[in-house]
Design a protein around this motif. Structure first.
Motif, PDB file in Angstrom:
ATOM      1  N   UNK A 228     -19.985  -4.636  -4.277  1.00 49.25           N
ATOM      2  CA  UNK A 228     -19.933  -3.252  -4.211  1.00 49.25           C
ATOM      3  C   UNK A 228     -18.693  -2.498  -3.817  1.00 49.25           C
ATOM      4  N   UNK A 229     -17.726  -3.476  -3.179  1.00 50.25           N
ATOM      5  CA  UNK A 229     -16.494  -2.774  -3.013  1.00 50.25           C
ATOM      6  C   UNK A 229     -15.487  -2.557  -4.162  1.00 50.25           C
ATOM      7  N   UNK A 230     -14.770  -1.557  -4.038  1.00 48.74           N
ATOM      8  CA  UNK A 230     -13.597  -1.126  -5.108  1.00 48.74           C
ATOM      9  C   UNK A 230     -12.319  -0.842  -4.218  1.00 48.74           C
ATOM     10  N   UNK A 231     -11.228  -1.370  -4.375  1.00 44.17           N
ATOM     11  CA  UNK A 231     -10.165  -0.880  -3.802  1.00 44.17           C
ATOM     12  C   UNK A 231      -9.034  -1.028  -4.564  1.00 44.17           C
ATOM     13  N   UNK A 232      -8.053  -0.124  -4.180  1.00 40.46           N
ATOM     14  CA  UNK A 232      -6.587  -0.394  -4.801  1.00 40.46           C
ATOM     15  C   UNK A 232      -5.753  -0.108  -3.505  1.00 40.46           C
ATOM     16  N   UNK A 233      -4.741  -0.875  -3.252  1.00 43.31           N
ATOM     17  CA  UNK A 233      -3.827  -0.709  -2.058  1.00 43.31           C
ATOM     18  C   UNK A 233      -2.546  -1.478  -2.360  1.00 43.31           C
ATOM     19  N   UNK A 234      -1.787  -1.322  -1.291  1.00 44.44           N
ATOM     20  CA  UNK A 234      -0.279  -1.856  -1.598  1.00 44.44           C
ATOM     21  C   UNK A 234      -0.110  -3.351  -0.587  1.00 44.44           C
ATOM     22  N   UNK A 235       0.344  -4.381  -1.376  1.00 42.77           N
ATOM     23  CA  UNK A 235       0.378  -5.571  -0.705  1.00 42.77           C
ATOM     24  C   UNK A 235       1.145  -5.673   0.591  1.00 42.77           C
TER      25      UNK A 235
ATOM     26  N   UNK B 102       2.552  -5.453 -10.600  1.00 42.67           N
ATOM     27  CA  UNK B 102       3.970  -5.425  -9.921  1.00 42.67           C
ATOM     28  C   UNK B 102       4.330  -3.828  -9.758  1.00 42.67           C
ATOM     29  N   UNK B 103       5.103  -3.878  -8.509  1.00 38.13           N
ATOM     30  CA  UNK B 103       5.397  -2.229  -8.124  1.00 38.13           C
ATOM     31  C   UNK B 103       6.145  -1.346  -9.090  1.00 38.13           C
ATOM     32  N   UNK B 104       6.990  -2.230  -9.880  1.00 40.42           N
ATOM     33  CA  UNK B 104       7.702  -1.727 -10.913  1.00 40.42           C
ATOM     34  C   UNK B 104       6.744  -1.280 -12.042  1.00 40.42           C
ATOM     35  N   UNK B 105       5.797  -1.797 -12.328  1.00 40.70           N
ATOM     36  CA  UNK B 105       5.133  -1.358 -13.531  1.00 40.70           C
ATOM     37  C   UNK B 105       3.693  -0.606 -13.281  1.00 40.70           C
TER      38      UNK B 105
ATOM     39  N   UNK C  82       9.739 -10.027   7.176  1.00 39.95           N
ATOM     40  CA  UNK C  82      10.287  -9.040   6.553  1.00 39.95           C
ATOM     41  C   UNK C  82       9.475  -7.555   6.780  1.00 39.95           C
ATOM     42  N   UNK C  83      10.319  -6.661   7.566  1.00 40.72           N
ATOM     43  CA  UNK C  83       9.675  -5.493   7.942  1.00 40.72           C
ATOM     44  C   UNK C  83       9.897  -4.338   6.998  1.00 40.72           C
ATOM     45  N   UNK C  84       8.990  -3.479   6.731  1.00 42.77           N
ATOM     46  CA  UNK C  84       8.955  -2.288   5.978  1.00 42.77           C
ATOM     47  C   UNK C  84       9.405  -2.578   4.505  1.00 42.77           C
ATOM     48  N   UNK C  85       8.926  -3.433   3.737  1.00 41.09           N
ATOM     49  CA  UNK C  85       9.347  -3.430   2.307  1.00 41.09           C
ATOM     50  C   UNK C  85       9.072  -2.203   1.624  1.00 41.09           C
ATOM     51  N   UNK C  86       9.714  -2.152   0.492  1.00 41.26           N
ATOM     52  CA  UNK C  86       9.524  -0.815  -0.484  1.00 41.26           C
ATOM     53  C   UNK C  86       7.863  -1.167  -0.954  1.00 41.26           C
ATOM     54  N   UNK C  87       7.200  -0.173  -0.941  1.00 44.36           N
ATOM     55  CA  UNK C  87       5.768  -0.410  -1.402  1.00 44.36           C
ATOM     56  C   UNK C  87       5.692   0.810  -2.530  1.00 44.36           C
ATOM     57  N   UNK C  88       4.690   0.600  -3.586  1.00 42.09           N
ATOM     58  CA  UNK C  88       4.068   1.437  -4.451  1.00 42.09           C
ATOM     59  C   UNK C  88       3.637   2.597  -3.660  1.00 42.09           C
ATOM     60  N   UNK C  89       3.499   3.762  -4.350  1.00 43.04           N
ATOM     61  CA  UNK C  89       2.770   4.814  -3.968  1.00 43.04           C
ATOM     62  C   UNK C  89       1.322   4.590  -3.600  1.00 43.04           C
ATOM     63  N   UNK C  90       0.988   5.031  -2.387  1.00 45.83           N
ATOM     64  CA  UNK C  90      -0.244   4.707  -1.928  1.00 45.83           C
ATOM     65  C   UNK C  90      -1.355   5.324  -2.681  1.00 45.83           C
TER      66      UNK C  90
END
Length: 231
Positions: free
Chosen positions: A48-55, A175-178, A6-14
């Motif tokens: 030591x790593x800490x990240x937040x990103x879109x799946x 979840x993206x909607x949350x 599936x190409x280019x699914x909707x993502x949460x704001x980065x």
């Protein structure tokens, strides 16, 4: 399994994803009502790593990393690659070369429901990885799976475009909607903990701040001196 990309699914704001990453797994997990945690088995390859990103998700067969190669092309800056297998596997499906390709594309890290290898190289690169196992066991590139479909890791469903938060405490999914609710609740929790920290630094006890003394009485707990206890 439907073999599909599936190409280019909707993502949460980065930027929202990055902000949740700064709050950390424990804070966001608690703020949302203790949901979304992928469990204690997923551990960081290095601390030591800490990240937040879109799946971006990849569903692979055990011992086969073909679909990770396919998924790399679908990744863009701010993403986190989430890899699941369609039956349990601890094989090292991901290592330094994949990390090099993902780092070039601005990917923030990888979460593996399987194994990781080349840990020293990943640490040296500063590329974050969380996995169920560390394993030198290699893989093949033989069987089609899927990319950017919902996958299950640690009993949680991760859909493409959801926010993944990961640090030394583990991994969770929002979840993206949350995401808006997660941001508001996490911000409020940080403010509350800041006030509590200041109170503790000033000498206040949790028993008093949290109103626990009456609860102790209701639980039947009594205070006795050592002399009374050993009598």
């Amino acid at each position: 399994m439907r073999t599909v990309v599936v190409t280019d699914p909707p993502r949460a704001d980065v930027e929202d994803a990055e902000t949740l990453g700064t709050y950390g797994v424990a804070t966001v997990h608690e703020a949302l009502g203790r949901v979304g945690y992928l469990g204690p088995e997923l551990r960081p390859a290095w601390p030591g790593a800490r990240i937040g990103g879109t799946a971006v998700t990849a569903l692979c067969w055990p011992g086969d990393n073909l679909m990770i190669h396919v998924a790399v092309e679908q990744c863009r800056p701010g993403d986190v690659l989430v890899v699941a297998t369609n039956s349990p596997s601890t094989d090292g499906l991901f290592g330094e070369l994949f990390a090099t390709a993902l780092a070039h594309r601005g990917v923030r890290g990888v979460v593996l429901g399987c194994g990781v290898r080349d840990v020293a190289e990943l640490r040296g690169m500063g590329f974050p990885a969380w996995s169920r196992a560390v394993s030198a066991q290699g893989s093949v590139k033989a069987t089609a799976g899927a990319v950017n479909v919902p996958v299950t890791v640690g009993g949680q469903v991760v859909s493409p475009g959801d926010v993944v938060v990961a640090d030394d405490d583990g991994v969770m999914v929002v979840p993206r909607h949350d995401v808006d609710r997660a941001l508001d609740a996490s911000r409020a929790r940080v403010e509350k903990e800041t006030a509590t920290r200041a109170a503790f630094e000033a000498g206040e006890l949790g028993l008093d701040r949290y109103g626990l003394r009456d609860r102790l009485k209701d639980s039947g707990i009594s205070y006795v001196s050592h002399e009374e206890y050993v009598r």
